[in-house]
Write an enzyme that holds these catalytic residues in place. Sequence first.
Site, PDB file in Angstrom:
ATOM      1  N   SER A  65       0.838  -1.203   0.000  1.00 33.13           N
ATOM      2  CA  SER A  65       0.000   0.000   0.000  1.00 33.13           C
ATOM      3  C   SER A  65       0.869   1.247   0.000  1.00 33.13           C
ATOM      4  O   SER A  65       2.091   1.182   0.163  1.00 33.13           O
ATOM      5  CB  SER A  65      -0.924   0.009   1.232  1.00 33.13           C
ATOM      6  OG  SER A  65      -0.176   0.303   2.396  1.00 33.13           O
ATOM      7  N   SER A  86       0.727   3.791   2.207  1.00 35.18           N
ATOM      8  CA  SER A  86       0.652   4.522   3.472  1.00 35.18           C
ATOM      9  C   SER A  86       2.004   5.062   3.934  1.00 35.18           C
ATOM     10  O   SER A  86       2.051   5.982   4.750  1.00 35.18           O
ATOM     11  CB  SER A  86       0.057   3.628   4.566  1.00 35.18           C
ATOM     12  OG  SER A  86       0.952   2.593   4.912  1.00 35.18           O
ATOM     13  N   LYS A 124       4.694   1.035   9.892  1.00 37.28           N
ATOM     14  CA  LYS A 124       4.521   2.474  10.100  1.00 37.28           C
ATOM     15  C   LYS A 124       5.775   3.019  10.763  1.00 37.28           C
ATOM     16  O   LYS A 124       6.701   2.288  11.101  1.00 37.28           O
ATOM     17  CB  LYS A 124       3.311   2.765  10.997  1.00 37.28           C
ATOM     18  CG  LYS A 124       1.988   2.157  10.554  1.00 37.28           C
ATOM     19  CD  LYS A 124       1.419   2.787   9.297  1.00 37.28           C
ATOM     20  CE  LYS A 124       0.082   2.130   8.918  1.00 37.28           C
ATOM     21  NZ  LYS A 124      -0.409   2.627   7.615  1.00 37.28           N
ATOM     22  N   SER A 132      -3.171   7.253   5.347  1.00 39.52           N
ATOM     23  CA  SER A 132      -2.658   6.186   6.199  1.00 39.52           C
ATOM     24  C   SER A 132      -3.628   5.925   7.345  1.00 39.52           C
ATOM     25  O   SER A 132      -3.952   6.833   8.115  1.00 39.52           O
ATOM     26  CB  SER A 132      -1.280   6.577   6.767  1.00 39.52           C
ATOM     27  OG  SER A 132      -0.849   5.631   7.724  1.00 39.52           O
TER      28      SER A 132
END
Length: 303
Positions: free
Chosen positions: A106, A108, A163, A268
């Site tokens: 993804s 994010s 993250k 995100s």
Amino acid sequence: MQSLLGNFALILFILMVVTGVIWFYDKLVLAKKRRAAAEMALAAFDERNAKLKAQGIAVDESGRATLKEKLLKRPVWVEYSGSFFPVIAAVFFIRSFLWEPFRIPSSSMVPTLQIGDMILVSKYSYGIRLPVVNRKIVDFGDPQKGDVVVFKFPKDTSLDYIKRVVGVGGDRVEYRNKKLIINGVESKYQPLGDYLDTESLTYSKEFEEDLAGAGVRHHILNDDRAPNYVPHPDRFPNRNMCTYNVEGFACTVPQGYYFMMGDNRDNSLDSRYWGFVPDDYIVGKAFLVWMNLGDMTRIGGIR
């Protein structure tokens, strides 16, 4: 970011145990039985040939080697287990205690990590954890603000997310008007111009963020079209430690937990929405992009 087909570590562990048990059982039991049976059969073969020779009959000795090879040959299922066990054990050890590969699915973490980046995660940066249960048994330290970390998604631990750590236990993390404030100190931002998302063909504002209190500089994206507030955050554990308003949010991170945010700030789903990440859910520290089949220039360290 989803892990490979469910709990791959558990599948690998089960395969290692099964093939290992078969390998050891063969070494300790089956191999001895095969040798004993071969010795008996070869002794009978030699005795028969000796009698034939005594009677003056010519004997073909070439069949002895073939018979011995046939009697000592391992069954196919044992052969395959013996071949796979050391390979599976080596992969399990490397993935569990050294490095684990992941693929970024993804956007994010754009611009730091791109879709299709294949990354390596250090499993020992913060300590040694027992495989499968992920419990730390040797402590080398804790994730620090600014680290890019892979962790088990709190809402579904069969999924792995990646993250950036922006808050650790005891920190007061605020995000006001798209600026990150940690323990009352506002992060510094250097404008870098517009960033083109080649997937959606839209532009975002790119900044170099000097993360407050961390001494870590990295790039982030902000989308002017997205609101400052956090829409529809979940009712996550320790939600009472957070307050939300039209300008953003403020959270005090509980001890033993971390606050995670994606570098693509307005695209995100992170701790702003689903809450804090407990230490037991930490998988490891992302440190290297080792391959991107669509863009080989992506190879390099992660900042």
